[in-house]
Structures are given as structure tokens and as C-alpha cells.
Design a protein around this motif. Structure first.
Motif, PDB file in Angstrom:
ATOM      1  N   VAL A 112       0.874  -1.165   0.000  1.00 40.20           N
ATOM      2  CA  VAL A 112       0.000   0.000   0.000  1.00 40.20           C
ATOM      3  C   VAL A 112       0.915   1.219   0.000  1.00 40.20           C
ATOM      4  N   VAL A 113       0.747   2.089  -0.986  1.00 40.83           N
ATOM      5  CA  VAL A 113       1.476   3.350  -1.011  1.00 40.83           C
ATOM      6  C   VAL A 113       0.518   4.430  -0.519  1.00 40.83           C
ATOM      7  N   LEU A 114       0.786   4.946   0.675  1.00 42.92           N
ATOM      8  CA  LEU A 114      -0.044   6.020   1.210  1.00 42.92           C
ATOM      9  C   LEU A 114       0.339   7.331   0.547  1.00 42.92           C
ATOM     10  N   ALA A 115      -0.673   8.149   0.258  1.00 45.10           N
ATOM     11  CA  ALA A 115      -0.443   9.435  -0.393  1.00 45.10           C
ATOM     12  C   ALA A 115      -1.097  10.551   0.406  1.00 45.10           C
ATOM     13  N   ASP A 128       7.933   4.195  -7.832  1.00 47.26           N
ATOM     14  CA  ASP A 128       9.024   3.748  -8.712  1.00 47.26           C
ATOM     15  C   ASP A 128       9.629   2.439  -8.216  1.00 47.26           C
ATOM     16  N   TYR A 129       9.810   2.336  -6.902  1.00 45.57           N
ATOM     17  CA  TYR A 129      10.416   1.136  -6.323  1.00 45.57           C
ATOM     18  C   TYR A 129       9.574  -0.105  -6.627  1.00 45.57           C
ATOM     19  N   THR A 135       6.209  -5.460  -8.036  1.00 46.22           N
ATOM     20  CA  THR A 135       5.389  -5.760  -6.861  1.00 46.22           C
ATOM     21  C   THR A 135       4.012  -5.117  -7.015  1.00 46.22           C
ATOM     22  N   PRO A 136       2.934  -5.888  -6.885  1.00 44.97           N
ATOM     23  CA  PRO A 136       1.600  -5.286  -6.963  1.00 44.97           C
ATOM     24  C   PRO A 136       1.412  -4.265  -5.839  1.00 44.97           C
ATOM     25  N   PHE A 137       0.841  -3.113  -6.168  1.00 44.80           N
ATOM     26  CA  PHE A 137       0.593  -2.102  -5.147  1.00 44.80           C
ATOM     27  C   PHE A 137      -0.663  -1.312  -5.486  1.00 44.80           C
ATOM     28  N   ALA A 158      -2.104  12.403 -11.936  1.00 41.34           N
ATOM     29  CA  ALA A 158      -0.972  13.162 -11.393  1.00 41.34           C
ATOM     30  C   ALA A 158       0.208  12.260 -11.063  1.00 41.34           C
ATOM     31  N   LEU A 159      -0.073  11.022 -10.641  1.00 43.65           N
ATOM     32  CA  LEU A 159       0.988  10.079 -10.292  1.00 43.65           C
ATOM     33  C   LEU A 159       1.434   9.234 -11.483  1.00 43.65           C
TER      34      LEU A 159
END
Length: 200
Positions: A112-115, A128-129, A135-137, A158-159
């Protein structure tokens, strides 16, 4: 033992499947808060006080009230169902701690990438990583009080995310909201695995 159940024949107990999930994102985005709010055990935290020495290194604009930072990882656990337990690893947010990420990411099902819409560019190192590793995110927009709200499509644009990457809203302070984010990640990881199998 905790979380064990018997198999249908009534023989030996069967332990649930344990899955590793990363909680990533920029500095001050709410990773420690999310792990702490959903964990059913007391979370392990490796936070240290921010000091004057770090002023030139850690950009606190937009999160001026932040007084601590994760220097290694956060760790928590949540049972999703009787046969599935998630082990949550919160990554440090500053780039100077990126060397820890490879160890934390090893064997992870997804992330999970928190924004934070006030500091959206802080997501890019995490995105990017995981893109480079395959890796699914998913991206979870943490709805901070007083922050401007954007449509999910605007955030995705935007991302510069692949259309298959889900973007969801969340409140990292609320257990129910955090659990919904984790379930969404599991669904996305499952779909990602099926697509990969179909291509392969």
C-alpha cells in the motif's frame, strides 16, 4: 496455538496462511498510524524524535506538527479471515533509509502506497520502487483534515499510474478504513497474479 483450526477431516490443526504486506509512502504520510490502527496486537514501532540536526534533511512543510519519524520499520498483524493473517511492515519514509527497503520487501505479496495530496510528489520513490520490482501495489490517499480533496482519477493521472493500479481514499486513523484498504490490496494482488499467469 492462536489462529489454528482443524482440517475438514478433524485431524491436526491447520495454521492460517501468513502474508507479508508493506505500507509505504513519503515522510509523515501516516504509515505508522495505519499500521497501529489496524493491528490486533500492539504494534512494534521504531520511531525517534525529530531534532534540530534533521531540519536540513527532513522536509516537514505541510506536516509541521510531526515530532517523530520511523527509522527502521513499523510492524503489526491483522487477521483478515480464519485462514489468512497479514503481517504489516511499515517502511521508513525518508530516502536516506531506502537501503532498508530491499530487506523489508523480500517475500511481500504487495504494498500500500499512502499518499498525502498536500505532498503528492513524495509518493514517487515508493511507486518507482514497486514498479521496478514488479510488486503489486495500490495507492491509498490519506484524507487529512483540512487537505484539499481531489477526484481519484486526478490523483491517478498526477501520479502517472498504470490504469490497473487502484487508487482509493482512506483515513489511516480508522481501523475499518485501513482494513478496507488491505482487502483492496489483496484483491489487486490476486488479479495481478492471474494476469501474470495468463501472459506467462
Amino acid at each position: 496455538m492462536d489462529y489454528e483450526r482443524s482440517d475438514p477431516a478433524g485431524n491436526r490443526p491447520i495454521a492460517p496462511t501468513a502474508v507479508k504486506v508493506l505500507i509505504a509512502g513519503g515522510f509523515g504520510v501516516g504509515k505508522t498510524t495505519l499500521v497501529g490502527s489496524v493491528s490486533e496486537t500492539r504494534p512494534l514501532r521504531t520511531e525517534e524524535l525529530l531534532t534540530e540536526v534533521g531540519v536540513a534533511v527532513d522536509d516537514v512543510s505541510g506536516v509541521e506538527e510531526k515530532t517523530t519519524t520511523t527509522v527502521a520499520m513499523d510492524f503489526g498483524r491483522i487477521t483478515i479471515s480464519e485462514d489468512l493473517v497479514l503481517y504489516l511492515f511499515g517502511t521508513p519514509g525518508q530516502e536516506r533509509f531506502l537501503f532498508v527497503w530491499d530487506e523489508l520487501a523480500m517475500g511481500a505479496l504487495g504494498a500500500v502506497v499512502l499518499a498525502d495530496t498536500r505532498r503528492l510528489a513524495d509518493c514517487f520513490p515508493s511507486i518507482d520502487y514497486f514498479e521496478q520490482r514488479g510488486t503489486p501495489f495500490i495507492v491509498a490517499v490519506n484524507c487529512f483534515d483540512g487537505a484539499r480533496q481531489y477526484a481519484l482519477g486526478e490523483v491517478q493521472l498526477a501520479l502517472n499510474l498504470d490504469p490497473d493500479v487502484p487508487v482509493v481514499l482512506c483515513d489511516a486513523r480508522q481501523r475499518k478504513s485501513g482494513k478496507e484498504v488491505l482487502v483492496k490490496l489483496l484483491e489487486h494482488a490476486r488479479d495481478h497474479s492471474r494476469r501474470s499467469a495468463a501472459v506467462g
